[in-house]
Design a protein around this motif. Structure first.
Motif, mmCIF file in Angstrom:
data_model
loop_
_atom_site.group_PDB
_atom_site.id
_atom_site.type_symbol
_atom_site.label_atom_id
_atom_site.label_comp_id
_atom_site.label_asym_id
_atom_site.label_seq_id
_atom_site.Cartn_x
_atom_site.Cartn_y
_atom_site.Cartn_z
ATOM 1 N N GLU A 256 0.772 -1.019 0.022
ATOM 2 C CA GLU A 256 -0.087 0.045 -0.162
ATOM 3 C C GLU A 256 0.861 1.199 0.001
ATOM 4 O OE1 GLU A 256 -3.925 -1.697 2.611
ATOM 5 O OE2 GLU A 256 -2.265 -0.244 3.528
ATOM 6 N N GLU A 259 -1.676 8.515 -0.453
ATOM 7 C CA GLU A 259 -2.893 8.720 0.194
ATOM 8 C C GLU A 259 -3.865 9.501 -0.611
ATOM 9 O OE1 GLU A 259 -3.725 7.957 3.447
ATOM 10 O OE2 GLU A 259 -1.840 7.305 4.093
ATOM 11 N N PRO A 260 -5.388 8.754 -0.509
ATOM 12 C CA PRO A 260 -5.687 7.782 -0.014
ATOM 13 C C PRO A 260 -4.936 6.451 -0.565
ATOM 14 C CG PRO A 260 -7.237 8.173 -1.604
ATOM 15 C CD PRO A 260 -6.017 9.267 -1.625
ATOM 16 N N PRO A 261 -4.849 5.326 0.059
ATOM 17 C CA PRO A 261 -3.956 4.335 0.141
ATOM 18 C C PRO A 261 -4.090 3.621 -1.287
ATOM 19 C CG PRO A 261 -4.595 4.080 2.154
ATOM 20 C CD PRO A 261 -5.424 5.196 1.576
ATOM 21 N N GLN A 262 -3.285 3.291 -2.243
ATOM 22 C CA GLN A 262 -3.294 2.525 -3.550
ATOM 23 C C GLN A 262 -2.759 1.293 -3.234
ATOM 24 O OE1 GLN A 262 -2.272 4.478 -7.009
ATOM 25 N NE2 GLN A 262 -1.549 2.462 -8.098
#
Length: 308
Positions: A256, A259-262
């Protein structure tokens, strides 16, 4: 009726997943098999498991034929939907777990199966994996028994010749994967090159939704520099976490970043102590069943960007 069908559901999911490379499509195919089962005179079915297997095969054949047009329009390489499992608390599966997973289809095999025609794939999976007789396969495909046998033979040859070599035990995979992570996080190009087979390939699937290479990268030098480039770019997006996991029964990493987490699922094919292929699944549509990284299992240094 439903209880009887449910006894075979896991088996049918395995059949459909091997043919389609998508857990979601496999579940849809099995549900369609259930509906056909519900609408059939069950008194005429002498071997229910065999009937359900061939029925699921017919449904998958239709899906594969229609999917060819969609796959041809797909942006970049198409990789299967991964099946991700967390490692036991010990970090290594027990001998019993290894025995159970011996029948699992590896990611590398699924990638090669994708190169087959729908008819070849169905014939190979049904006969070589599930021992369906050629006369039943021939009836499903609308060809002679000899033609069905020939389809399976050609598929078998393609699988043998085209599959990246992947013969390492889980213990060997863990050793190589740990060394890979140390080389990348430490910025050690020579160490990474020593882990890569000369003909290694790297394939990423972003589905046109997230950034990924539009074609495979081949050769140890190009793959090493590609991997470092990806990690450097990823590290600049913010915090990065990685958890060792099982991907289709083989060792890989769940990552991960940003932000937002991929999310990214990465797995390897390994033989003779070297990585022969790297597969990165980034397409969010194929990662909906993948859990978030467990912070307690994160194996990356806190400031990966500085390390790189």
């Amino acid at each position: 009726m439903t209880e009887v069908f449910e006894e075979h559901r896991d088996h049918l999911i395995g059949v459909a997943y091997r043919m389609l490379g998508s857990r979601a499509e496999a579940e849809d195919a099995v549900q369609e098999a259930y509906l056909r089962y519900a609408g059939t005179d069950r008194a005429e079915i002498r071997d229910l498991r065999g009937w359900l297997t061939t029925t699921t095969g017919r449904i998958c054949l239709d899906v594969l034929r229609s999917a060819r047009v969609r796959r041809e329009a797909y942006v970049g390489p198409w990789l299967p939907e991964p099946i991700v499992e967390r490692l036991p608390e010990s970090g290594n599966p027990s001998p019993e777990d290894v025995a159970v997973r011996a029948d699992e289809v590896t990611f590398a095999l699924l990638v090669v199966l994708e190169t087959l025609t729908p008819e070849q794939r169905v014939a190979f999976v049904l006969h070589d994996v599930f021992a369906v007789p050629f006369d039943e396969i021939a009836a499903m495909l609308g060809v002679s028994g000899a033609a069905a046998r020939q389809l399976a033979t050609r598929a078998r040859r393609a699988v043998t010749e085209g599959r990246p070599r992947h013969t390492a035990t889980l213990a060997e995979q863990r050793r190589v994967a740990d060394a890979f992570l140390a080389a990348v996080s430490g910025g050690d190009l020579d160490a990474l090159l020593a882990l890569l087979a000369p003909d290694v390939i790297a394939v990423g699937d972003g589905g046109g939704v997230v950034s990924a290479g539009l074609r495979a990268v081949e050769g140890s030098d190009k793959v090493a520099r590609f991997v470092f480039g990806i990690f450097e770019k990823t590290a600049r997006t913010g915090s990065m976490r990685a958890e060792p996991v099982l991907v289709n029964g083989s060792l890989g990493f769940l990552l991960e970043f940003g932000e937002p987490p991929q999310r990214l699922v990465s797995t390897f094919a390994i033989a003779d102590g070297r990585i022969t292929a790297l597969f990165d699944q980034l397409n969010p549509a194929k990662l909906t069943r993948v859990p978030a990284v467990d912070p307690a299992r994160n194996v990356l240094p806190g400031d990966l960007g500085a390390a790189l």
